[in-house]
Design a protein around this motif. Sequence first.
Motif, short mmCIF file in Angstrom:
data_model
loop_
_atom_site.label_atom_id
_atom_site.label_comp_id
_atom_site.label_asym_id
_atom_site.label_seq_id
_atom_site.Cartn_x
_atom_site.Cartn_y
_atom_site.Cartn_z
N ILE A 163 -56.12 57.19 15.26
CA ILE A 163 -55.39 55.92 15.32
C ILE A 163 -55.57 55.10 14.05
O ILE A 163 -54.64 54.44 13.58
CB ILE A 163 -55.80 55.11 16.57
N GLU A 164 -56.77 55.14 13.46
CA GLU A 164 -57.01 54.38 12.23
C GLU A 164 -56.13 54.91 11.09
O GLU A 164 -55.53 54.13 10.33
CB GLU A 164 -58.49 54.46 11.83
N THR A 165 -56.06 56.23 10.97
CA THR A 165 -55.22 56.84 9.94
C THR A 165 -53.75 56.51 10.19
O THR A 165 -52.98 56.27 9.24
CB THR A 165 -55.41 58.37 9.93
N ALA A 166 -53.35 56.47 11.44
CA ALA A 166 -51.96 56.17 11.78
C ALA A 166 -51.56 54.78 11.30
O ALA A 166 -50.48 54.59 10.74
CB ALA A 166 -51.76 56.28 13.29
N PHE A 167 -52.44 53.80 11.48
CA PHE A 167 -52.12 52.45 11.01
C PHE A 167 -52.05 52.40 9.48
O PHE A 167 -51.22 51.68 8.91
CB PHE A 167 -53.14 51.44 11.54
N ARG A 168 -52.91 53.15 8.81
CA ARG A 168 -52.85 53.19 7.34
C ARG A 168 -51.52 53.80 6.89
O ARG A 168 -50.88 53.30 5.95
CB ARG A 168 -54.03 53.99 6.78
N MET A 169 -51.10 54.87 7.54
CA MET A 169 -49.84 55.51 7.18
C MET A 169 -48.66 54.59 7.45
O MET A 169 -47.70 54.54 6.67
CB MET A 169 -49.69 56.82 7.97
N ALA A 185 -55.13 51.08 20.54
CA ALA A 185 -54.54 50.55 19.31
C ALA A 185 -55.09 49.16 18.99
O ALA A 185 -55.44 48.85 17.84
CB ALA A 185 -53.03 50.51 19.42
N GLU A 186 -55.19 48.31 20.01
CA GLU A 186 -55.70 46.96 19.78
C GLU A 186 -57.16 46.98 19.37
O GLU A 186 -57.60 46.16 18.55
CB GLU A 186 -55.51 46.11 21.05
N ASP A 187 -57.92 47.92 19.91
CA ASP A 187 -59.32 48.07 19.51
C ASP A 187 -59.41 48.46 18.04
O ASP A 187 -60.24 47.94 17.29
CB ASP A 187 -59.99 49.13 20.38
N ALA A 188 -58.55 49.38 17.61
CA ALA A 188 -58.54 49.81 16.20
C ALA A 188 -58.12 48.66 15.29
O ALA A 188 -58.69 48.48 14.20
CB ALA A 188 -57.61 51.00 16.02
N LEU A 189 -57.15 47.89 15.72
CA LEU A 189 -56.67 46.77 14.89
C LEU A 189 -57.74 45.70 14.70
O LEU A 189 -57.78 45.04 13.66
CB LEU A 189 -55.42 46.15 15.52
N GLU A 190 -58.59 45.51 15.70
CA GLU A 190 -59.64 44.50 15.59
C GLU A 190 -60.59 44.80 14.44
O GLU A 190 -61.24 43.90 13.91
CB GLU A 190 -60.43 44.43 16.91
N GLN A 191 -60.66 46.06 14.04
CA GLN A 191 -61.56 46.46 12.95
C GLN A 191 -60.89 46.35 11.58
O GLN A 191 -61.55 46.56 10.55
CB GLN A 191 -62.04 47.91 13.16
N LYS A 192 -59.60 46.05 11.55
CA LYS A 192 -58.86 46.06 10.29
C LYS A 192 -58.70 44.64 9.74
O LYS A 192 -58.41 43.70 10.47
CB LYS A 192 -57.47 46.69 10.48
N GLU A 193 -58.87 44.51 8.43
CA GLU A 193 -58.71 43.21 7.78
C GLU A 193 -57.25 42.75 7.79
O GLU A 193 -56.97 41.56 7.80
CB GLU A 193 -59.23 43.28 6.34
N ASN A 194 -56.33 43.71 7.78
CA ASN A 194 -54.90 43.36 7.73
C ASN A 194 -54.24 43.50 9.10
O ASN A 194 -53.07 43.88 9.21
CB ASN A 194 -54.17 44.22 6.70
N LYS A 195 -54.99 43.22 10.17
CA LYS A 195 -54.46 43.42 11.52
C LYS A 195 -53.21 42.59 11.79
O LYS A 195 -52.34 42.98 12.58
CB LYS A 195 -55.53 43.11 12.57
N ILE A 199 -47.18 44.43 14.26
CA ILE A 199 -46.71 43.84 15.51
C ILE A 199 -46.35 44.97 16.48
O ILE A 199 -46.08 46.09 16.06
CB ILE A 199 -45.49 42.92 15.29
N LYS A 200 -46.36 44.65 17.76
CA LYS A 200 -46.02 45.64 18.78
C LYS A 200 -44.81 45.18 19.57
O LYS A 200 -44.49 43.99 19.62
CB LYS A 200 -47.21 45.86 19.72
#
Length: 261
Positions: A163-169, A185-195, A199-200
């Motif tokens: 999921i982390e790679t998917a958001f980068r792509m 997905a929301e858990d992964a986004l919480e770890q990202k600076e550009n969350k 949008i969903k």
Amino acid sequence: MPGHRMYRLFLFVVTLFIATPARAEKVKVVGTHFNKIFETDAAGAFHGVAVDLLKKVAAKKNLQIEYAIYPWNRAQYLISTGRADILIGPYRTPEREKQMDFASTPFYTDHMVFYTTKDKPFAWNESLDLLKTKRILTIKGWVYGIKFDEIKDKLTIVEANDIETAFRMLALGRADLLLANERNAEDALEQKENKDHFIKTKKPFSFMQGYFAFSLKYKNDSVKKAIQESLSQLSYEGIIKKINKDYKLSFEPRVSIVPNY
């Protein structure tokens, strides 16, 4: 007198039997890290919807639960070989039903939603023709359900390893949409600076139900039946829904979306 001594001995044995609690049945439960469903805290203690539920089941049925977290494929292997008794959280599919015995009652609901970047808003309206114009990211090894499987051959699919790679792509423009379960997905986004860059869609693409599943090699039918009955009762009493709500999840065991293509 001999008779009196025998009577006292009999009373002692009966009292000892009554005072000694029945030995708890050990049940080995495995899974992988599922956000809010099955995870550990900083101290290594297990928690999540599955753990809270099994605590209630164990108390009712005198069970001793032993938990372990493994990579997902390893956890499934342990179930298939009978080295573990229960798998936490799999979605139910025809293929998996050949490999494990699913509980009749689901215990959590995942919303499958589309993610995109803020500069490319997308509104899901059940249009297959609209999806045909998009490059859609999916996660390798994830189950997306019958609704997606029926149309995926008509779509342009781009796979990501996680999921982390998917958001980068998605951020790099290598796809137009990401289809993922909202919980992970929301858990992964919480770890990202550009969350806030993502949008969903408000409307889910589909819903997936998560279950407990027994190893086909698990032979203690009385324990299996007891667990099944407890889960059904907890669902009927609204306890499963309440525990999900405690973790800010919605439990919708009867909801489904039928394709209208």
